[in-house]
Each structure stands twice: as C-alpha cells, then as structure tokens.
Design an enzyme around this catalytic site. Structure first.
Site, short mmCIF file in Angstrom:
data_model
loop_
_atom_site.label_atom_id
_atom_site.label_comp_id
_atom_site.label_asym_id
_atom_site.label_seq_id
_atom_site.Cartn_x
_atom_site.Cartn_y
_atom_site.Cartn_z
N LEU A 73 -43.52 -60.34 32.22
CA LEU A 73 -42.71 -59.38 32.96
C LEU A 73 -42.12 -58.36 31.99
O LEU A 73 -42.20 -58.55 30.77
CB LEU A 73 -41.61 -60.14 33.72
CG LEU A 73 -42.19 -61.10 34.78
CD1 LEU A 73 -41.20 -62.16 35.21
CD2 LEU A 73 -42.68 -60.29 35.99
N PRO A 74 -41.55 -57.26 32.49
CA PRO A 74 -41.09 -56.22 31.55
C PRO A 74 -40.09 -56.75 30.52
O PRO A 74 -40.22 -56.47 29.33
CB PRO A 74 -40.45 -55.18 32.48
CG PRO A 74 -41.16 -55.35 33.79
CD PRO A 74 -41.45 -56.82 33.89
N LYS A 179 -41.60 -60.21 17.60
CA LYS A 179 -42.27 -59.18 18.42
C LYS A 179 -41.47 -57.87 18.43
O LYS A 179 -42.04 -56.77 18.29
CB LYS A 179 -42.45 -59.70 19.85
CG LYS A 179 -43.00 -58.70 20.84
CD LYS A 179 -44.42 -58.31 20.53
CE LYS A 179 -44.88 -57.16 21.42
NZ LYS A 179 -46.22 -56.69 21.07
N LYS A 248 -37.46 -50.44 25.21
CA LYS A 248 -36.79 -51.74 25.31
C LYS A 248 -36.96 -52.55 24.03
O LYS A 248 -35.99 -53.13 23.51
CB LYS A 248 -37.39 -52.50 26.51
CG LYS A 248 -37.03 -53.96 26.58
CD LYS A 248 -38.17 -54.86 27.09
CE LYS A 248 -39.48 -54.66 26.44
NZ LYS A 248 -40.52 -55.62 26.69
P1 NDP Z 1 -46.37 -53.53 33.40
O1 NDP Z 1 -45.25 -52.59 33.63
O2 NDP Z 1 -47.77 -53.04 33.46
O3 NDP Z 1 -46.28 -54.78 34.42
C1 NDP Z 1 -45.07 -55.42 34.66
C2 NDP Z 1 -45.28 -56.57 35.63
O4 NDP Z 1 -43.98 -57.11 35.94
C3 NDP Z 1 -45.90 -56.17 36.97
O5 NDP Z 1 -46.65 -57.27 37.46
C4 NDP Z 1 -44.67 -55.93 37.83
O6 NDP Z 1 -44.92 -56.09 39.21
C5 NDP Z 1 -43.78 -57.05 37.36
N1 NDP Z 1 -42.35 -56.78 37.62
C6 NDP Z 1 -41.63 -55.71 37.21
N2 NDP Z 1 -40.35 -55.84 37.61
C7 NDP Z 1 -40.28 -56.99 38.31
C8 NDP Z 1 -39.22 -57.67 38.99
N3 NDP Z 1 -37.98 -57.18 39.03
N4 NDP Z 1 -39.51 -58.84 39.60
C9 NDP Z 1 -40.76 -59.34 39.58
N5 NDP Z 1 -41.80 -58.76 38.95
C10 NDP Z 1 -41.56 -57.60 38.33
O7 NDP Z 1 -46.07 -54.22 31.98
P2 NDP Z 1 -47.12 -54.80 30.93
O8 NDP Z 1 -48.05 -55.72 31.61
O9 NDP Z 1 -47.65 -53.69 30.09
O10 NDP Z 1 -46.10 -55.62 29.98
C11 NDP Z 1 -45.60 -56.91 30.34
C12 NDP Z 1 -44.88 -57.46 29.10
O11 NDP Z 1 -45.82 -57.56 28.01
C13 NDP Z 1 -43.74 -56.55 28.61
O12 NDP Z 1 -42.68 -57.32 28.12
C14 NDP Z 1 -44.40 -55.73 27.49
O13 NDP Z 1 -43.43 -55.26 26.57
C15 NDP Z 1 -45.35 -56.77 26.91
N6 NDP Z 1 -46.52 -56.23 26.21
C16 NDP Z 1 -47.32 -55.25 26.76
C17 NDP Z 1 -48.42 -54.78 26.05
C18 NDP Z 1 -49.33 -53.71 26.58
O14 NDP Z 1 -50.20 -53.24 25.82
N7 NDP Z 1 -49.22 -53.29 27.84
C19 NDP Z 1 -48.75 -55.27 24.70
C20 NDP Z 1 -47.89 -56.36 24.26
C21 NDP Z 1 -46.81 -56.78 24.97
P3 NDP Z 1 -45.44 -54.84 40.11
O15 NDP Z 1 -46.93 -55.00 40.17
O16 NDP Z 1 -44.75 -55.03 41.39
O17 NDP Z 1 -44.99 -53.56 39.41
#
Ligand code: NDP
Length: 307
Positions: A73-74, A179, A248
């Site tokens: 999650l974020p 991280k 963040k």
């Molecule tokens: P995204 O913004 O693409 O996805 C976030 C996910 O969290 C979605 O499934 C979203 O659901 C869900 N979400 C957001 N808010 C809520 C909430 N309040 N309740 C429930 N579900 C929620 O993020 P990423 O996949 O890119 O990143 C996820 C994590 O991984 C983060 O911590 C990021 O920092 C880390 N990360 C990301 C990388 C990347 O290259 N993208 C690399 C390494 C780490 P919905 O579909 O409804 O929006």
C-alpha cells in the site's frame, strides 16, 4: 488454516494491487492458493480472472484462512487501515499467521502494527522492495526485511517467489528505514543531476554530451546512467513510481535523521524540494518529473534530443 501444511500449497492473501503490488501478487498467485482484495474492486476482479485468485469482498474475507497476508500500500497509515479498520484483515487472521508488509512504510508505525498483531499471536515483518516495476515483473526484487530471523525464515518461501535478493536488516522497522534512506539517495541524485544539467544547458552544453562525460566519470549514478538517458532526454517520463510516493519516502528518511539526532541538512532540504514538486506537479506525476520543476525554476529544458 486447514489441511496438512506439509502437503498443501500455502494459503495467502494479497492487499494492494497497484503498480508494483500487481506484479508481486502475480508471482505469489503462481505459488500459493491466493485471495486478493483491492480498494478499487474492479482491479481485484480483473486480477482474479487472469490468475485464478479468489476475489474477496473485504480485507477480512481475503485474510480468512491465510497463512500469509501480504500488503503493498502507499504508506503505513493505509496498512493500519486495512488491518484494523472496518472489516479489517486482522479480524480474518488466526494466531500463527504472518503479515508480510511490502509497503515502503515508516519504522515507528510498523513497530506499532507488529505489537498490535503480536497480541493476537500474528507475526509481522516489514519487507519493502527495490527494483521497480520491471524488477517485480522479472521476479528479481531486492527485499529488505525488518523482524526477527526466525519469522523471516518462515516467510522466505513466499518472498522468494518475487525476490532476487533478500537482506535481513535487523529488527522491525529496519527494512522500512533502509528503504527510505535508499530512496532519499535516489531523490538527491534526481534533483542534483537535474540542477547540474540545467546549469550546463544554460552554458550551451548539450545535456547528452554532459551525460556522456559524467557516465564515464566519478559523478555517475543509476540516475545519470539510466533514468536521464531513458526518460528525460527523450522527454518520455513514463509513469512507473509516483512522485507522491518518493516525497513520502524522503520525508520518512528526513524523519529518521531527526529522530536519531543525526544532522542531515541535505536530506532535510531534499525532503522540502520533493514536497514542493509533489504539490506543484500533482498526484499523477512520476518521480522523474521532479526534473520539470528544476527546469521551470531554471528557465531551461534538459534534453529534447531523442536517444
Ligand atoms: P500505487 O499508487 O500504484 O498503488 C497503491 C495501491 O494501494 C493500490 O492498490 C490502491 O488501491 C491501494 N490503496 C491506496 N490507498 C488505499 C487505502 N486508503 N485503502 C486501501 N487501499 C489503498 O502504488 P505502488 O504500487 O507504486 O506502490 C506501493 C508501495 O510500494 C508504496 O509504498 C511504494 O512506495 C512502494 N514501491 C513502489 C515502487 C514502484 O516502482 N512503483 C518501487 C518500490 C517500492 P486503488 O487501486 O483503489 O487505487
């Protein structure tokens, strides 16, 4: 949990099918009996139809019967919400289950979550990842783990489904901390490379020529060697990792420096700059688009030459 654990596939649940969560979950689905839940339900329905995972109608329903619950999650605040909020996943987990949190979270909240789960006999590791979406698709992520060694060993077969490298960093929250510092270094490189190339552009030096020198010299980084040539010079700025998430991460890193009494003027300033960029460029911008704010302030553009 039902059945003989030695003869059945582990039961897992996955919450958070975002940019990096989806490819991670795809590997987990191939090696477990998986249930998924996602806030935007259509995303989980599509994932389930593609992978055969069970599409659950709440976090608690996804977690019911799971040996392992993975979250991506974020930030840690959303992990707390899906675990302990209404129909939260913690209510579906039994004693003996384990939560693997792949969110890039913050150490203090991860410790709080781990303590709360431990009261119900549920184990926790923070297990954020690096390697980006391409590394996740390839199943070659680096996973940095905070938690005790025995718990990590229990979760290792699940982590191995999407990891190329697993590093035990220390107690709970240390995976998050490593991280955050890693990503703060990425942010420093993005911003400082943009400042340097903008100044050179104003002097009349082609950014591609400058990068050619830097990338065979001591100022080079992954940012200068890969990100600028592939995303900035050709102005493609693909959306793989949201700027808001890097903002963040740098904020967490600056907070770690503050909380440990470590003077960190560079990290603190970088956190301020990325907060500005996030505010000005919005929720949808990719992290490399922070370069556009440097360009705007400098009154110039880096690149434009197609590589
Ligand atoms: P995204 O913004 O693409 O996805 C976030 C996910 O969290 C979605 O499934 C979203 O659901 C869900 N979400 C957001 N808010 C809520 C909430 N309040 N309740 C429930 N579900 C929620 O993020 P990423 O996949 O890119 O990143 C996820 C994590 O991984 C983060 O911590 C990021 O920092 C880390 N990360 C990301 C990388 C990347 O290259 N993208 C690399 C390494 C780490 P919905 O579909 O409804 O929006």
């Amino acid at each position: 949990m039902t059945g003989n654990p030695s003869t059945r596939r582990p039961a897992a649940a996955f919450i958070g099918l975002g940019a990096i969560g989806t490819p991670i979950a795809t590997h987990v689905a191939a090696n477990t009996t998986l249930a998924v839940w996602n806030r935007t339900r259509a995303v989980a329905a599509e994932f389930a139809s593609e992978t055969g995972a069970r599409d659950a109608d709440s976090p608690a329903a996804a977690a019911t019967g799971a040996d392992f619950l993975l979250t991506c999650l974020p930030a840690s605040a959303q992990v707390e919400e899906v675990l302990f909020g209404a129909n939260g996943a913690a209510a579906g987990l039994e004693a003996g289950a384990m939560v693997i949190d792949c969110t890039s979270g913050d150490p203090a909240t991860s410790r709080k979550i781990a303590d709360r789960l431990a009261r119900s006999g549920i184990a926790f590791i923070d297990a954020p990842v690096s390697g980006g979406v391409s590394g996740a698709i390839a199943g070659k992520l680096t996973v940095m783990v905070g938690g005790d060694a025995a718990t990590l060993e229990r979760g290792r077969p699940i982590l191995e489904t999407f990891a190329g490298k697993i590093v035990h960093c220390g107690g709970i929250g240390t995976g998050d901390a490593v991280k955050a510092i890693n990503n703060a270094l990425l942010a420093v490189h993005v911003w400082s490379t943009a400042e340097g190339l903008a100044a050179l552009a104003k002097l009349g030096v082609d950014p591609a020529v400058a990068l050619d020198v830097i990338n065979s010299s001591s100022g080079r980084s992954n940012t200068s060697m890969n990100l600028f040539p592939e995303r900035v010079l050709n102005r493609s700025f693909p959306r793989t990792f949201r700027l808001g998430l890097l903002d963040k991460d740098v904020g967490i890193a600056a907070g770690i420096a503050r909380d440990t009494g470590t003077p960190a003027p560079l990290l603190t300033e970088t956190a301020r700059l990325f907060a500005d960029a996030h505010r000005e460029l919005g929720e949808e911008a990719d992290h490399i688009e922070a370069v556009k704010l440097v360009e705007r302030r400098a009154g110039t553009t880096i690149g434009g030459r197609i590589q």
